[in-house]
Design an enzyme around this catalytic site. Structure first.
Site, mmCIF file in Angstrom:
data_model
loop_
_atom_site.group_PDB
_atom_site.id
_atom_site.type_symbol
_atom_site.label_atom_id
_atom_site.label_comp_id
_atom_site.label_asym_id
_atom_site.label_seq_id
_atom_site.Cartn_x
_atom_site.Cartn_y
_atom_site.Cartn_z
ATOM 1 N N LYS A 12 0.819 -1.222 0.000
ATOM 2 C CA LYS A 12 0.000 0.000 0.000
ATOM 3 C C LYS A 12 0.855 1.276 0.000
ATOM 4 O O LYS A 12 2.069 1.223 0.278
ATOM 5 C CB LYS A 12 -0.920 -0.032 1.228
ATOM 6 C CG LYS A 12 -1.986 -1.143 1.188
ATOM 7 C CD LYS A 12 -2.909 -1.007 2.401
ATOM 8 C CE LYS A 12 -4.016 -2.033 2.384
ATOM 9 N NZ LYS A 12 -4.924 -1.871 3.550
ATOM 10 N N TYR A 52 -12.627 -2.040 -3.487
ATOM 11 C CA TYR A 52 -13.070 -2.207 -2.101
ATOM 12 C C TYR A 52 -14.599 -2.187 -1.956
ATOM 13 O O TYR A 52 -15.108 -1.860 -0.892
ATOM 14 C CB TYR A 52 -12.452 -1.110 -1.226
ATOM 15 C CG TYR A 52 -11.071 -1.437 -0.695
ATOM 16 C CD1 TYR A 52 -10.808 -2.656 -0.056
ATOM 17 C CD2 TYR A 52 -10.025 -0.521 -0.796
ATOM 18 C CE1 TYR A 52 -9.548 -2.947 0.458
ATOM 19 C CE2 TYR A 52 -8.762 -0.806 -0.275
ATOM 20 C CZ TYR A 52 -8.532 -2.020 0.348
ATOM 21 O OH TYR A 52 -7.294 -2.304 0.873
ATOM 22 N N ASN A 115 -1.811 0.221 6.993
ATOM 23 C CA ASN A 115 -1.293 -1.062 7.482
ATOM 24 C C ASN A 115 -0.441 -1.805 6.444
ATOM 25 O O ASN A 115 -0.287 -3.016 6.498
ATOM 26 C CB ASN A 115 -2.430 -1.930 8.037
ATOM 27 C CG ASN A 115 -3.509 -2.196 7.005
ATOM 28 O OD1 ASN A 115 -3.356 -1.830 5.846
ATOM 29 N ND2 ASN A 115 -4.580 -2.846 7.410
ATOM 30 N N GLU A 129 -9.692 -10.670 -7.444
ATOM 31 C CA GLU A 129 -8.749 -9.560 -7.266
ATOM 32 C C GLU A 129 -7.571 -9.650 -8.245
ATOM 33 O O GLU A 129 -7.086 -8.631 -8.728
ATOM 34 C CB GLU A 129 -8.256 -9.534 -5.816
ATOM 35 C CG GLU A 129 -9.371 -9.158 -4.838
ATOM 36 C CD GLU A 129 -8.906 -9.067 -3.391
ATOM 37 O OE1 GLU A 129 -7.749 -9.438 -3.081
ATOM 38 O OE2 GLU A 129 -9.717 -8.612 -2.552
HETATM 39 P P1 IDP Z 1 -7.860 -6.678 5.772
HETATM 40 O O1 IDP Z 1 -7.057 -5.699 4.968
HETATM 41 O O2 IDP Z 1 -7.084 -7.201 6.940
HETATM 42 O O3 IDP Z 1 -8.482 -7.765 4.937
HETATM 43 P P2 IDP Z 1 -10.522 -5.526 5.915
HETATM 44 O O4 IDP Z 1 -11.474 -5.727 7.047
HETATM 45 O O5 IDP Z 1 -10.813 -6.258 4.630
HETATM 46 O O6 IDP Z 1 -9.060 -5.859 6.455
HETATM 47 O O7 IDP Z 1 -10.461 -3.964 5.623
HETATM 48 C C1 IDP Z 1 -9.846 -3.463 4.465
HETATM 49 C C2 IDP Z 1 -8.963 -2.312 4.854
HETATM 50 O O8 IDP Z 1 -9.775 -1.275 5.384
HETATM 51 C C3 IDP Z 1 -7.976 -2.632 5.974
HETATM 52 O O9 IDP Z 1 -6.766 -3.182 5.511
HETATM 53 C C4 IDP Z 1 -7.750 -1.292 6.602
HETATM 54 O O10 IDP Z 1 -6.770 -0.557 5.883
HETATM 55 C C5 IDP Z 1 -9.086 -0.606 6.421
HETATM 56 N N1 IDP Z 1 -9.873 -0.691 7.663
HETATM 57 C C6 IDP Z 1 -10.452 -1.800 8.194
HETATM 58 N N2 IDP Z 1 -11.086 -1.508 9.336
HETATM 59 C C7 IDP Z 1 -10.904 -0.192 9.548
HETATM 60 C C8 IDP Z 1 -11.330 0.723 10.574
HETATM 61 O O11 IDP Z 1 -12.002 0.356 11.543
HETATM 62 N N3 IDP Z 1 -10.924 2.024 10.434
HETATM 63 C C9 IDP Z 1 -10.177 2.461 9.378
HETATM 64 N N4 IDP Z 1 -9.769 1.645 8.413
HETATM 65 C C10 IDP Z 1 -10.115 0.340 8.483
#
Ligand code: IDP
Ligand code: MG
Length: 192
Positions: A12, A52, A115, A129
């Site tokens: 990212k 997304y 992240n 994807e």
């Molecule tokens: P993942 O990347 O571990 O699969 P997902 O639940 O699919 O997690 O969420 C996609 C992305 O959305 C995450 O990688 C993160 O960057 C962002 N995200 C998830 N939950 C939150 C939140 O509570 N606040 C802000 N960003 C979030």
């Protein structure tokens, strides 16, 4: 029985920006992943919204799409036995604070939104994807963006070069000034 899978990984913008691309790729390779395909691109927000789409009802959806399209990313097809699960394990928990030691997000993640990596969460989504970024029919879409990115990068390096040149000329002028100053002061000392 062997179960070779492919999964989609994205480095990212926060990680690309911090030049972590090489180190993260090394982590994949040393954990037995083959990088079958990869490209560095910058996507439009509208593309991030499509990618997304599963999160469109979440409160963070807009920021998430804004963020994924905010800078260059590296998209990769990784291959290994049970690659989908293996990649999720190597990535660590979504929130770097909860990620286990030795995972990519623990090591490099800044926050839940920054992240550092994305990884497909199921074999079916991995196929979708991988197609999203690598299906030959969609090639032009991202080539165009890659081209825009390359153009931006060229401009960036040209500007950097010009700034370095200006800087070195400034340095030369300062050295010259110091030399003159020393010469003058030596004369003063001499006469003292
Ligand atoms: P993942 O990347 O571990 O699969 P997902 O639940 O699919 O997690 O969420 C996609 C992305 O959305 C995450 O990688 C993160 O960057 C962002 N995200 C998830 N939950 C939150 C939140 O509570 N606040 C802000 N960003 C979030
Ligand atoms: Mg996910």
């Amino acid at each position: 029985m062997s179960n070779i899978e492919q999964t989609l990984s994205i480095i990212k913008p926060d990680a690309v920006e911090r030049n972590l691309e090489g180190e993260i790729k090394e982590m994949f390779k040393s954990n037995g992943f083959q990088i079958l395909k990869e490209k560095k691109i910058q996507i439009e927000k509208s593309e991030a919204e499509k990618f997304y789409k599963v999160h469109e009802t979440k409160p963070f959806y807009n920021d998430l799409c804004e963020y994924l399209s905010s800078g260059p990313i590296v998209v990769m097809v990784l291959q290994k036995e049970n690659a989908v699960k293996g990649n999720r394990e190597l990535m660590g928990a979504t929130n770097p604070k909860d990620a286990e030691e030795g995972t990519i997000r623990k090591k490099y993640g800044i926050s839940i939104d920054k992240n550092s990596v994305h990884g497909s969460d199921s074999v079916d989504n991995a196929k979708i994807e991988i197609d999203f970024f690598f299906k030959p029919e969609y090639k032009n879409r991202f080539d165009q963006i890659s081209y825009e990115y390359r153009k931006k990068r060229r401009t960036h390096f040209k500007e950097k070069e010009a700034a370095q040149k200006a800087n070195s000329e400034r340095k030369k002028a300062i050295i010259e000034e110091i030399k003159n100053h020393i010469d003058k002061n030596q004369n003063i000392l001499f006469w003292w």
